[in-house]
Write a protein that holds these residues in place. Structure first.
Motif, PDB file in Angstrom:
ATOM      1  N   LEU A   1       0.829  -1.203   0.000  1.00 30.99           N
ATOM      2  CA  LEU A   1       0.000   0.000   0.000  1.00 30.99           C
ATOM      3  C   LEU A   1       0.863   1.254   0.000  1.00 30.99           C
ATOM      4  O   LEU A   1       0.542   2.233  -0.688  1.00 30.99           O
ATOM      5  CB  LEU A   1      -0.925  -0.013   1.213  1.00 30.99           C
ATOM      6  CG  LEU A   1      -2.080  -1.022   1.159  1.00 30.99           C
ATOM      7  CD1 LEU A   1      -2.700  -1.202   2.531  1.00 30.99           C
ATOM      8  CD2 LEU A   1      -3.133  -0.592   0.139  1.00 30.99           C
ATOM      9  N   GLN A   2       1.945   1.236   0.761  1.00 33.61           N
ATOM     10  CA  GLN A   2       2.822   2.401   0.781  1.00 33.61           C
ATOM     11  C   GLN A   2       3.486   2.602  -0.571  1.00 33.61           C
ATOM     12  O   GLN A   2       3.644   3.740  -1.037  1.00 33.61           O
ATOM     13  CB  GLN A   2       3.881   2.242   1.867  1.00 33.61           C
ATOM     14  CG  GLN A   2       4.676   3.520   2.127  1.00 33.61           C
ATOM     15  CD  GLN A   2       3.788   4.676   2.522  1.00 33.61           C
ATOM     16  OE1 GLN A   2       3.017   4.575   3.489  1.00 33.61           O
ATOM     17  NE2 GLN A   2       3.856   5.786   1.781  1.00 33.61           N
TER      18      GLN A   2
ATOM     19  N   ARG B   1       0.921   4.182  -2.879  1.00 34.24           N
ATOM     20  CA  ARG B   1       0.701   5.606  -2.593  1.00 34.24           C
ATOM     21  C   ARG B   1       1.892   6.453  -3.042  1.00 34.24           C
ATOM     22  O   ARG B   1       1.713   7.548  -3.576  1.00 34.24           O
ATOM     23  CB  ARG B   1       0.441   5.801  -1.102  1.00 34.24           C
ATOM     24  CG  ARG B   1      -0.886   5.211  -0.639  1.00 34.24           C
ATOM     25  CD  ARG B   1      -1.065   5.318   0.869  1.00 34.24           C
ATOM     26  NE  ARG B   1      -2.318   4.708   1.284  1.00 34.24           N
ATOM     27  CZ  ARG B   1      -2.438   3.834   2.264  1.00 34.24           C
ATOM     28  NH1 ARG B   1      -1.365   3.463   2.959  1.00 34.24           N
ATOM     29  NH2 ARG B   1      -3.612   3.314   2.579  1.00 34.24           N
ATOM     30  N   ASP B   2       3.078   5.921  -2.822  1.00 39.73           N
ATOM     31  CA  ASP B   2       4.267   6.662  -3.256  1.00 39.73           C
ATOM     32  C   ASP B   2       4.309   6.789  -4.777  1.00 39.73           C
ATOM     33  O   ASP B   2       4.619   7.860  -5.315  1.00 39.73           O
ATOM     34  CB  ASP B   2       5.528   5.959  -2.764  1.00 39.73           C
ATOM     35  CG  ASP B   2       5.722   6.062  -1.253  1.00 39.73           C
ATOM     36  OD1 ASP B   2       5.057   6.931  -0.645  1.00 39.73           O
ATOM     37  OD2 ASP B   2       6.513   5.281  -0.707  1.00 39.73           O
TER      38      ASP B   2
ATOM     39  N   VAL C   1       0.015   9.939  -3.738  1.00 38.36           N
ATOM     40  CA  VAL C   1      -1.172  10.151  -2.904  1.00 38.36           C
ATOM     41  C   VAL C   1      -0.750  10.892  -1.644  1.00 38.36           C
ATOM     42  O   VAL C   1       0.095  10.410  -0.886  1.00 38.36           O
ATOM     43  CB  VAL C   1      -1.826   8.805  -2.537  1.00 38.36           C
ATOM     44  CG1 VAL C   1      -2.999   9.022  -1.582  1.00 38.36           C
ATOM     45  CG2 VAL C   1      -2.295   8.088  -3.806  1.00 38.36           C
TER      46      VAL C   1
ATOM     47  N   ASP D   1      -0.488  12.565   2.099  1.00 39.83           N
ATOM     48  CA  ASP D   1      -0.743  12.098   3.456  1.00 39.83           C
ATOM     49  C   ASP D   1      -1.069  13.306   4.327  1.00 39.83           C
ATOM     50  O   ASP D   1      -0.187  14.052   4.748  1.00 39.83           O
ATOM     51  CB  ASP D   1       0.477  11.350   3.992  1.00 39.83           C
ATOM     52  CG  ASP D   1       0.252  10.795   5.386  1.00 39.83           C
ATOM     53  OD1 ASP D   1      -0.918  10.738   5.808  1.00 39.83           O
ATOM     54  OD2 ASP D   1       1.240  10.439   6.048  1.00 39.83           O
TER      55      ASP D   1
ATOM     56  N   ARG E   1      -5.454  18.028  -5.980  1.00 41.29           N
ATOM     57  CA  ARG E   1      -5.993  16.684  -5.731  1.00 41.29           C
ATOM     58  C   ARG E   1      -7.062  16.275  -6.750  1.00 41.29           C
ATOM     59  O   ARG E   1      -7.091  15.134  -7.182  1.00 41.29           O
ATOM     60  CB  ARG E   1      -6.572  16.610  -4.312  1.00 41.29           C
ATOM     61  CG  ARG E   1      -5.518  16.833  -3.240  1.00 41.29           C
ATOM     62  CD  ARG E   1      -6.086  16.704  -1.837  1.00 41.29           C
ATOM     63  NE  ARG E   1      -5.032  16.930  -0.843  1.00 41.29           N
ATOM     64  CZ  ARG E   1      -4.924  16.263   0.299  1.00 41.29           C
ATOM     65  NH1 ARG E   1      -5.814  15.346   0.643  1.00 41.29           N
ATOM     66  NH2 ARG E   1      -3.930  16.523   1.122  1.00 41.29           N
TER      67      ARG E   1
ATOM     68  N   THR F   1      -8.505   9.704   1.148  1.00 42.10           N
ATOM     69  CA  THR F   1      -7.661  10.868   0.928  1.00 42.10           C
ATOM     70  C   THR F   1      -8.579  11.943   0.377  1.00 42.10           C
ATOM     71  O   THR F   1      -8.906  11.963  -0.810  1.00 42.10           O
ATOM     72  CB  THR F   1      -6.521  10.549  -0.060  1.00 42.10           C
ATOM     73  OG1 THR F   1      -5.773   9.438   0.460  1.00 42.10           O
ATOM     74  CG2 THR F   1      -5.602  11.740  -0.230  1.00 42.10           C
TER      75      THR F   1
ATOM     76  N   ARG G   1      -5.615   8.943 -11.743  1.00 38.12           N
ATOM     77  CA  ARG G   1      -5.004   8.551 -10.478  1.00 38.12           C
ATOM     78  C   ARG G   1      -5.987   7.772  -9.615  1.00 38.12           C
ATOM     79  O   ARG G   1      -5.608   6.761  -8.995  1.00 38.12           O
ATOM     80  CB  ARG G   1      -4.487   9.779  -9.727  1.00 38.12           C
ATOM     81  CG  ARG G   1      -3.841   9.409  -8.404  1.00 38.12           C
ATOM     82  CD  ARG G   1      -2.980  10.498  -7.813  1.00 38.12           C
ATOM     83  NE  ARG G   1      -3.730  11.672  -7.421  1.00 38.12           N
ATOM     84  CZ  ARG G   1      -3.230  12.657  -6.669  1.00 38.12           C
ATOM     85  NH1 ARG G   1      -1.965  12.608  -6.263  1.00 38.12           N
ATOM     86  NH2 ARG G   1      -3.962  13.706  -6.349  1.00 38.12           N
TER      87      ARG G   1
ATOM     88  N   TYR H   1      -5.393   4.010  -8.354  1.00 39.98           N
ATOM     89  CA  TYR H   1      -5.317   3.779  -6.912  1.00 39.98           C
ATOM     90  C   TYR H   1      -6.297   2.701  -6.470  1.00 39.98           C
ATOM     91  O   TYR H   1      -5.931   1.734  -5.787  1.00 39.98           O
ATOM     92  CB  TYR H   1      -5.589   5.091  -6.181  1.00 39.98           C
ATOM     93  CG  TYR H   1      -5.437   5.024  -4.678  1.00 39.98           C
ATOM     94  CD1 TYR H   1      -4.262   4.568  -4.086  1.00 39.98           C
ATOM     95  CD2 TYR H   1      -6.470   5.434  -3.842  1.00 39.98           C
ATOM     96  CE1 TYR H   1      -4.118   4.528  -2.703  1.00 39.98           C
ATOM     97  CE2 TYR H   1      -6.341   5.398  -2.462  1.00 39.98           C
ATOM     98  CZ  TYR H   1      -5.156   4.944  -1.906  1.00 39.98           C
ATOM     99  OH  TYR H   1      -5.020   4.903  -0.540  1.00 39.98           O
TER     100      TYR H   1
END
Length: 476
Positions: A20-21, A24-25, A29, A31, A110, A121, A393, A397
């Motif tokens: 998941l990290q 997101r990276d 995405v 934080d 965003r 998010t 995106r 995601y």
């Protein structure tokens, strides 16, 4: 959307944390929110721009997925001498967001809210999107209130929108609303929702619009881990969606008549694409008479039958390529959304989607007989690309999260055989997409003799919960 449930009470499975990290990276995405955005939101929450008109006398209700707090829409339905009146209150995000301010700039970066099973998010700080700007029950809120006059057959007549203060009386979930209707305890608002929603579905069919009822993969969080299930929408969801569609169509008509605005468009499918679908139906053994129009054919398909599920999946190809078009002074040459079979605009989800705030503002100005505010007019040309990028995106995601869960579930079963239905075939690449019934997985499969719609046995050869990769192969 493959991810529907958001439960902030459950943690992400440790086995998925690295994947998941990475996801997101890779997608950038964010934080949390910058301190300047949070500070501005705190000020805005205390002192929003309030409208002069008070409609808190109307008993609006909201209807959303279980657990939702970013409530964009509330409805109040009534009968009239000639048919029906839809009052549709939309959260007035512009009452909290200063043009060119920190919140505004972050929202443009965003584009839309991103959803994962245990987190979101948000497009706007939760202090606003789940608090001060959300149409939560028992709270006075600034809103854009649409009024749509409907004839007895559900045809939309006059439509207007103006700012007003509203107060929702109840926060309903889809499952609860469906249960109440089945039990005969839904009350006037839900009964009218079913009545109006059904009429609008009939109008959709009459104009040639079509909604694909394809069961979607849904990530289901549990205390121990995450799972997957196929989920079909409840009837009450489809009726509720018809209120939003009717509002979006009314907004598009207002903007086209005024020659300024922002539409959501989808070009009609080229004839060769429809011809290709006819060949697909023939290959699957599904009758599609040439006298039967595409929308009527699609509505008759049953996703519980493997061959027809594969056909529905093939039909989704005609719905790809939707985008936004902005205009000022000249209406676009192609204003239609082919799936809706009418001009259409996004105006009903401003807490979760940037474009809706601008399109809503244009419509308020048109109905008031005033020029569109300069801040909205200046940004219109940039919004199609901003939204295109945010849509890409969001899709990557949400699909990426599902891929990770698929890999997590299947990792211990590498080398095992599974039975599934072939949903897609690329004969040149000698691969396709395999749909398993249990677990609810859709993944790539390689094989030289794949046949669309056929049930096959395939071996799981890869399940990587870090990369989110699952691969099957047909072994001879």
């Amino acid at each position: 959307m493959p991810i529907r449930e958001v439960s902030l009470r459950r943690a992400e499975p440790a086995a998925l944390a690295a994947g998941l990290q990475r996801l997101r990276d890779d997608l950038g995405v964010p934080d949390g929110f910058p301190a300047s955005v949070t500070a501005e939101a705190q000020v805005a929450a205390r002192a929003p721009r309030l409208p002069d008109v008070d409609r808190t006398d109307l008993a609006f209700v909201t209807l959303d997925p279980e657990g939702s707090l970013d409530l964009d829409q509330a409805f109040h339905l009534s009968r009239t001498a000639d048919g029906y009146l839809i009052r549709y209150a939309i959260a007035d995000v512009a009452a909290f967001v200063a043009p060119g301010g920190a919140i505004d700039a972050e929202a443009h970066a965003r584009g839309e809210t991103l959803y994962a099973p245990t987190s979101r998010t948000a497009l706007h700080p939760p202090l606003l999107s789940e608090g001060a700007a959300s149409l939560l029950p028992g709270q006075d809120r600034p809103a854009l209130v649409w009024e749509l006059q409907l004839d007895r057959d559900g045809t939309t007549g006059q439509a207007t929108v103006a700012r007003a203060l509203v107060r929702s009386r109840a926060k309903l979930s889809y499952a609860d609303a469906q249960h109440q209707l089945a039990a005969g305890t839904g009350g006037e608002q839900l009964e009218l929702l079913r009545e109006i929603g059904t009429l609008r579905q009939q109008r959709e069919a009459a104009r040639g619009g079509v909604s694909l009822s394809v069961p979607e993969q849904e990530v289901v969080p549990s205390e121990a881990s995450w799972g997957l299930a196929y989920r079909a929408s409840l009837p009450v969801e489809d009726w509720n969606a018809q209120l939003s569609l009717a509002t979006g169509m009314a907004a598009a008509r207002l903007m086209l008549d005024a020659k300024v605005g922002l539409l959501r468009t989808l070009a009609p499918a080229p004839q060769e694409a429809v011809d290709r679908l006819r060949r697909t139906a023939q290959a699957l053994g599904i009758s599609w008479p040439h006298t039967r129009a595409y929308p009527d054919f699609v509505r008759a398909l049953d996703a519980s039958t493997p061959a027809q599920a594969a056909m529905l999946n093939a039909c989704t190809l005609l719905f790809r390529g939707a985008g936004y078009v902005a205009f000022d002074g000249t209406a676009p040459e192609q204003p239609l959304h082919a799936a809706i079979a009418a001009p259409y605009a996004h105006v009903t989800a401003p807490l979760r989607r940037l474009a809706d705030r601008y399109a809503g503002e244009v419509c308020v100005a048109i109905c008031a007989g005033r020029p569109v505010p300069e801040w909205a007019l200046a940004e219109l040309p940039t919004l199609p690309e901003v939204m295109a990028e945010s849509n890409r995106r969001a899709h990557r995601y949400e699909r990426g999260v599902v891929n990770l869960v698929e890999a997590l579930l299947l990792e211990p079963l590498v080398g095992h055989e599974f039975t599934g239905t072939v949903l897609e075939v690329d004969s040149e690449a000698k691969d396709g997409v395999l749909q398993l019934a249990e677990p609810a997985v859709e993944a790539r499969v390689t094989g030289s003799d794949l046949v669309l719609g056929r049930q096959i046995r395939a071996t799981l050869v890869t399940a990587d919960p870090i990369a989110g990769k699952v691969q099957f192969a047909v072994r001879r």
